[in-house]
Design a protein around this motif. Structure first.
Motif, PDB file in Angstrom:
ATOM      1  N   GLN A  71       0.863  -1.174   0.000  1.00  0.00           N
ATOM      2  CA  GLN A  71       0.000   0.000   0.000  1.00  0.00           C
ATOM      3  C   GLN A  71       0.896   1.219   0.000  1.00  0.00           C
ATOM      4  OE1 GLN A  71      -3.295  -0.300  -0.166  1.00  0.00           O
ATOM      5  NE2 GLN A  71      -3.263  -2.505   0.110  1.00  0.00           N
ATOM      6  N   PRO A  72       1.009   2.064  -0.978  1.00  0.00           N
ATOM      7  CA  PRO A  72       0.384   1.945  -2.291  1.00  0.00           C
ATOM      8  C   PRO A  72       0.973   0.774  -3.086  1.00  0.00           C
ATOM      9  CG  PRO A  72       2.020   3.685  -2.296  1.00  0.00           C
ATOM     10  CD  PRO A  72       1.938   3.173  -0.882  1.00  0.00           C
ATOM     11  N   LYS A  73       0.625   0.718  -4.335  1.00  0.00           N
ATOM     12  CA  LYS A  73       1.016  -0.372  -5.227  1.00  0.00           C
ATOM     13  C   LYS A  73       2.534  -0.601  -5.212  1.00  0.00           C
ATOM     14  CE  LYS A  73       0.334  -1.466 -10.098  1.00  0.00           C
ATOM     15  NZ  LYS A  73       1.642  -1.117 -10.665  1.00  0.00           N
ATOM     16  N   ALA A  74       2.922  -1.862  -5.269  1.00  0.00           N
ATOM     17  CA  ALA A  74       4.339  -2.223  -5.314  1.00  0.00           C
ATOM     18  C   ALA A  74       4.950  -1.827  -6.654  1.00  0.00           C
ATOM     19  CB  ALA A  74       4.492  -3.725  -5.113  1.00  0.00           C
ATOM     20  N   ASP A  75       6.225  -1.451  -6.614  1.00  0.00           N
ATOM     21  CA  ASP A  75       6.950  -1.175  -7.858  1.00  0.00           C
ATOM     22  C   ASP A  75       7.339  -2.492  -8.524  1.00  0.00           C
ATOM     23  OD1 ASP A  75       7.111   1.764  -7.744  1.00  0.00           O
ATOM     24  OD2 ASP A  75       8.279   1.379  -5.934  1.00  0.00           O
ATOM     25  N   VAL A  76       7.599  -3.508  -7.687  1.00  0.00           N
ATOM     26  CA  VAL A  76       7.909  -4.835  -8.214  1.00  0.00           C
ATOM     27  C   VAL A  76       7.360  -5.887  -7.248  1.00  0.00           C
ATOM     28  CG1 VAL A  76      10.226  -4.978  -7.155  1.00  0.00           C
ATOM     29  CG2 VAL A  76       9.702  -6.355  -9.166  1.00  0.00           C
ATOM     30  N   THR A  77       6.749  -6.904  -7.823  1.00  0.00           N
ATOM     31  CA  THR A  77       6.270  -8.043  -7.051  1.00  0.00           C
ATOM     32  C   THR A  77       7.204  -9.200  -7.372  1.00  0.00           C
ATOM     33  OG1 THR A  77       3.994  -7.258  -7.166  1.00  0.00           O
ATOM     34  CG2 THR A  77       4.306  -9.585  -6.637  1.00  0.00           C
ATOM     35  N   ILE A  78       7.724  -9.814  -6.315  1.00  0.00           N
ATOM     36  CA  ILE A  78       8.658 -10.930  -6.482  1.00  0.00           C
ATOM     37  C   ILE A  78       7.984 -12.188  -5.944  1.00  0.00           C
ATOM     38  CG2 ILE A  78      10.937 -11.826  -5.870  1.00  0.00           C
ATOM     39  CD1 ILE A  78      11.810  -8.851  -5.568  1.00  0.00           C
ATOM     40  N   ILE A  79       7.867 -13.181  -6.803  1.00  0.00           N
ATOM     41  CA  ILE A  79       7.186 -14.431  -6.456  1.00  0.00           C
ATOM     42  C   ILE A  79       8.246 -15.524  -6.371  1.00  0.00           C
ATOM     43  CG2 ILE A  79       5.393 -16.071  -7.177  1.00  0.00           C
ATOM     44  CD1 ILE A  79       4.565 -13.443  -9.043  1.00  0.00           C
ATOM     45  N   LEU A  80       8.362 -16.128  -5.191  1.00  0.00           N
ATOM     46  CA  LEU A  80       9.398 -17.130  -4.980  1.00  0.00           C
ATOM     47  C   LEU A  80       9.021 -18.056  -3.835  1.00  0.00           C
ATOM     48  CD1 LEU A  80      12.446 -15.263  -3.350  1.00  0.00           C
ATOM     49  CD2 LEU A  80      10.113 -14.513  -3.242  1.00  0.00           C
ATOM     50  N   SER A  81       9.787 -19.120  -3.683  1.00  0.00           N
ATOM     51  CA  SER A  81       9.519 -20.063  -2.596  1.00  0.00           C
ATOM     52  C   SER A  81      10.237 -19.601  -1.331  1.00  0.00           C
ATOM     53  CB  SER A  81       9.994 -21.464  -2.975  1.00  0.00           C
ATOM     54  OG  SER A  81      11.407 -21.526  -2.918  1.00  0.00           O
ATOM     55  N   LYS A 107       6.933  -9.285 -11.329  1.00  0.00           N
ATOM     56  CA  LYS A 107       5.905  -8.505 -12.030  1.00  0.00           C
ATOM     57  C   LYS A 107       6.238  -7.061 -11.735  1.00  0.00           C
ATOM     58  CE  LYS A 107       2.059 -11.734 -11.378  1.00  0.00           C
ATOM     59  NZ  LYS A 107       0.878 -11.976 -10.552  1.00  0.00           N
ATOM     60  N   GLY A 108       6.276  -6.249 -12.775  1.00  0.00           N
ATOM     61  CA  GLY A 108       6.587  -4.838 -12.560  1.00  0.00           C
ATOM     62  C   GLY A 108       8.015  -4.528 -12.953  1.00  0.00           C
ATOM     63  N   ASN A 109       8.639  -3.624 -12.210  1.00  0.00           N
ATOM     64  CA  ASN A 109       9.974  -3.117 -12.515  1.00  0.00           C
ATOM     65  C   ASN A 109      11.043  -4.165 -12.189  1.00  0.00           C
ATOM     66  OD1 ASN A 109      12.437  -1.814 -12.600  1.00  0.00           O
ATOM     67  ND2 ASN A 109      11.684   0.052 -11.637  1.00  0.00           N
ATOM     68  N   MET A 110      11.409  -4.923 -13.206  1.00  0.00           N
ATOM     69  CA  MET A 110      12.368  -6.010 -13.012  1.00  0.00           C
ATOM     70  C   MET A 110      13.741  -5.491 -12.578  1.00  0.00           C
ATOM     71  SD  MET A 110      12.980  -9.069 -15.618  1.00  0.00           S
ATOM     72  CE  MET A 110      14.682  -9.263 -16.046  1.00  0.00           C
ATOM     73  N   MET A 111      14.152  -4.338 -13.057  1.00  0.00           N
ATOM     74  CA  MET A 111      15.454  -3.786 -12.675  1.00  0.00           C
ATOM     75  C   MET A 111      15.494  -3.465 -11.182  1.00  0.00           C
ATOM     76  SD  MET A 111      17.229  -4.228 -15.220  1.00  0.00           S
ATOM     77  CE  MET A 111      18.734  -3.574 -14.532  1.00  0.00           C
ATOM     78  N   LEU A 112      14.365  -3.057 -10.629  1.00  0.00           N
ATOM     79  CA  LEU A 112      14.299  -2.775  -9.196  1.00  0.00           C
ATOM     80  C   LEU A 112      14.507  -4.057  -8.390  1.00  0.00           C
ATOM     81  CD1 LEU A 112      13.804  -0.727  -6.939  1.00  0.00           C
ATOM     82  CD2 LEU A 112      11.376  -1.263  -7.105  1.00  0.00           C
ATOM     83  N   ALA A 113      14.024  -5.164  -8.916  1.00  0.00           N
ATOM     84  CA  ALA A 113      14.173  -6.447  -8.230  1.00  0.00           C
ATOM     85  C   ALA A 113      15.635  -6.757  -7.944  1.00  0.00           C
ATOM     86  CB  ALA A 113      13.540  -7.564  -9.051  1.00  0.00           C
TER      87      ALA A 113
END
Length: 127
Positions: A71-81, A107-113
Motif C-alpha cells: 500500500q500503495p502499489k508495489a513497484d515490483v512483485t517478487i514471487i518465490l519459494s 511482475k513490474g519493474n524487473m530492474m528494481l528487483a
C-alpha cells in the motif's frame, strides 16, 4: 513492532530481522538506502504446503517492512519459494540466477528487483 511472522514460513525470521535492521539504521543511513533503492517490493512467498505469505518491503518513503499487500502499489512483485528467499538472503543463490532458473518470478519493474539483494545484505550487516 508489528508481528511479521507467519506460521510455516522459515523466511518469517528473515523478514522480522529485516525490520529490526531498519529500526537500527540512523536517519542518514535510512535516507541513503531509500535514495539508492527507491522502491516498494512485494514478496509473495510460498512454502512446501503450497500456502502463500505476502510481505512488503517499503524502501521508497519510510524504510519499513509489513505483512500483506503493498500500500500503495508495489513497484515490483517478487514471487518465490520460502527456500529460495532463504538462499538469496544467505548469499547461496543470486537473484539473477534464481530468475534465470525459474526459481524467482517478477511482475513490474524487473530492474528494481535486482536491488533487493543490496537491501538484504545491508540489513544483514546491521544485525
Amino acid at each position: 513492532m508489528p508481528d511479521l511472522k507467519v506460521a510455516g514460513f522459515k523466511s518469517s525470521e528473515l523478514i522480522t530481522g529485516l525490520q529490526t535492521a531498519f529500526e537500527k539504521y540512523s536517519d542518514k543511513e535510512k535516507a541513503d538506502l531509500i535514495k539508492k533503492t527507491n522502491g516498494i517490493f512485494e514478496l509473495q512467498v510460498s512454502n512446501e504446503a503450497k500456502e502463500t505469505a505476502t510481505w512488503t518491503i517499503d524502501v521508497k518513503k519510510v524504510g519499513t517492512v509489513y505483512k500483506g499487500k503493498a500500500q500503495p502499489k508495489a513497484d515490483v512483485t517478487i514471487i518465490l519459494s520460502d527456500d529460495t528467499l532463504i538462499e538469496l538472503s544467505e548469499g547461496k543463490l543470486n537473484g539473477q540466477k534464481a530468475f534465470m532458473t525459474g526459481k524467482l518470478k517478477t511482475k513490474g519493474n524487473m530492474m528494481l528487483a535486482t536491488k533487493l539483494d543490496a537491501v538484504l545484505k545491508g540489513a544483514k550487516a546491521k544485525l
